[in-house]
Design a protein around this motif. Sequence first.
Motif, PDB file in Angstrom:
ATOM      1  N   ARG A  56       0.822  -1.216   0.000  1.00  0.00           N
ATOM      2  CA  ARG A  56       0.000   0.000   0.000  1.00  0.00           C
ATOM      3  C   ARG A  56       0.863   1.277   0.000  1.00  0.00           C
ATOM      4  O   ARG A  56       0.642   2.184  -0.800  1.00  0.00           O
ATOM      5  N   GLU A  99       0.975   4.003  -3.018  1.00  0.00           N
ATOM      6  CA  GLU A  99       0.474   5.354  -2.743  1.00  0.00           C
ATOM      7  C   GLU A  99       1.538   6.404  -3.041  1.00  0.00           C
ATOM      8  O   GLU A  99       1.232   7.457  -3.620  1.00  0.00           O
ATOM      9  N   SER A 100       2.787   6.137  -2.680  1.00  0.00           N
ATOM     10  CA  SER A 100       3.801   7.166  -2.953  1.00  0.00           C
ATOM     11  C   SER A 100       4.103   7.223  -4.451  1.00  0.00           C
ATOM     12  O   SER A 100       4.368   8.296  -5.001  1.00  0.00           O
ATOM     13  N   GLU A 136       1.469   9.402  -5.955  1.00  0.00           N
ATOM     14  CA  GLU A 136       1.660  10.827  -5.625  1.00  0.00           C
ATOM     15  C   GLU A 136       2.664  11.487  -6.564  1.00  0.00           C
ATOM     16  O   GLU A 136       2.588  12.679  -6.836  1.00  0.00           O
ATOM     17  N   PRO A 148      -2.654  -3.223  -0.867  1.00  0.00           N
ATOM     18  CA  PRO A 148      -3.436  -1.982  -1.003  1.00  0.00           C
ATOM     19  C   PRO A 148      -4.934  -2.207  -1.206  1.00  0.00           C
ATOM     20  O   PRO A 148      -5.340  -3.212  -1.776  1.00  0.00           O
ATOM     21  N   THR A 192      -7.254  -1.019  -3.376  1.00  0.00           N
ATOM     22  CA  THR A 192      -7.277  -0.275  -4.645  1.00  0.00           C
ATOM     23  C   THR A 192      -8.631   0.385  -4.898  1.00  0.00           C
ATOM     24  O   THR A 192      -8.702   1.465  -5.477  1.00  0.00           O
ATOM     25  N   LEU A 204      -8.586   3.573  -3.284  1.00  0.00           N
ATOM     26  CA  LEU A 204      -7.660   4.490  -3.991  1.00  0.00           C
ATOM     27  C   LEU A 204      -8.356   5.145  -5.189  1.00  0.00           C
ATOM     28  O   LEU A 204      -8.151   6.328  -5.474  1.00  0.00           O
ATOM     29  N   ASN A 207      -8.647   8.923  -6.944  1.00  0.00           N
ATOM     30  CA  ASN A 207      -7.558   8.920  -7.909  1.00  0.00           C
ATOM     31  C   ASN A 207      -8.029   8.392  -9.268  1.00  0.00           C
ATOM     32  O   ASN A 207      -7.999   7.203  -9.523  1.00  0.00           O
TER      33      ASN A 207
END
Length: 366
Positions: A171, A175-176, A179, A203, A205, A208, A212
């Motif tokens: 995860r 995530e990074s 970003e 993660p 997803t 997310l 996103n």
Amino acid sequence: MVSPNEWIKDTAIYQPGKPLEEVKRELGLTEVIKMASNENPWGCSKEVWSKGVSHPEDTPFYPEGAAPDLTEKIAEHIETDPSRILLGNGTDEIVKMLAQVYLKPGKNAIMADFTFPRYEMVTKMTGADIVKVPLSDGCHDLKEMENRINADTQIVWICNPNNPTGTIVDRVTIESFLERIPPHVLVVMDEAYQEYVTHPDYPDTIALIDYNPQVIALRTFSKIYGLASFRIGYAVAHPSVIQMLNRVRDPFNTNRYAQSAALHALTDQTFVLYCRNQNRLGMKQITSQLEKWDLSYYPSQANFILIHTGFAGDDVFNHLLRAGIIVRSGQVLGYPTSIRVTIGTKEQNELFLQAFAAFLKEKGKI
Ligand SMILES: Cc1ncc(COP(=O)(O)O)c(C=O)c1O
């Protein structure tokens, strides 16, 4: 003779795991165990057949193309909005649709080396460029994938867990990565084996995607739900992506039998849980024996394991085949001295280990 597009001529034909029927015919065997295509050895939920797969009297009629009942049920199950879901004739079809919508000559798609081969094939079919990033110890190297992104990158394919290594991207890493990467890139998270994962850092997803729009998740009914022969899977993405995919979707891409089988299968989460638990036990059964033999393998969160045998993958494959066990030789998967084995039932795993032990004995390894 009409000449095909150059990039189609260069595209390899997909090599599936050897089918049961073919092996029985070729070797004259009656009992054959298939541990090659990551199918479910426990079959599918009893609900699928006890509730009936569609109504025979509906056979002459086209199904509802957008499969609204199943879409609604999936949305409820994964806690998202139905406008974020698209069904496909297997996730294979959605992988192809993504390439059709987002790739063309001059653009590129980034993928791991090695991963599920369909990403490379569908990318090639569009004439777009393929950018391969070596795995790092069997895992996606997201730092290097990020470095390779340029203005022409349209898709980054991430197979999570990765086929053939079974490893996951966690995860924090994803995530990074999200970003940092530019917004023009679509990140496809192929989660065909998601239901098998027990790792706490895997993660979420679907969550997310909520904030996103460049992320898309692919899931399937072919693996833990045991419905591979029906060919049905789905994508979860921002509605704007779903609307684009709908433009290239064949009008009746999922048939009514597949739709109703998947609907019934979803209602039986006890079966899913049972298979996940049995898979973990089977994984332990195999890995503990590998450790005794001092053989290495990648830590897998899926329903298969890539075993480094120290011998040509094809030799191990052929030996096991003669014993009536079909696995996948690593030679076609980028790992020449490995085999990929689908976790089976306790009895199947035992038969595999016995046949593998005979091979290792013959070679003087054990
Ligand atoms: C990573 C991955 N994605 C997608 C698929 C295809 O799944 P489906 O049967 O839904 O087309 C597979 C099948 O083996 C797979 O391993």
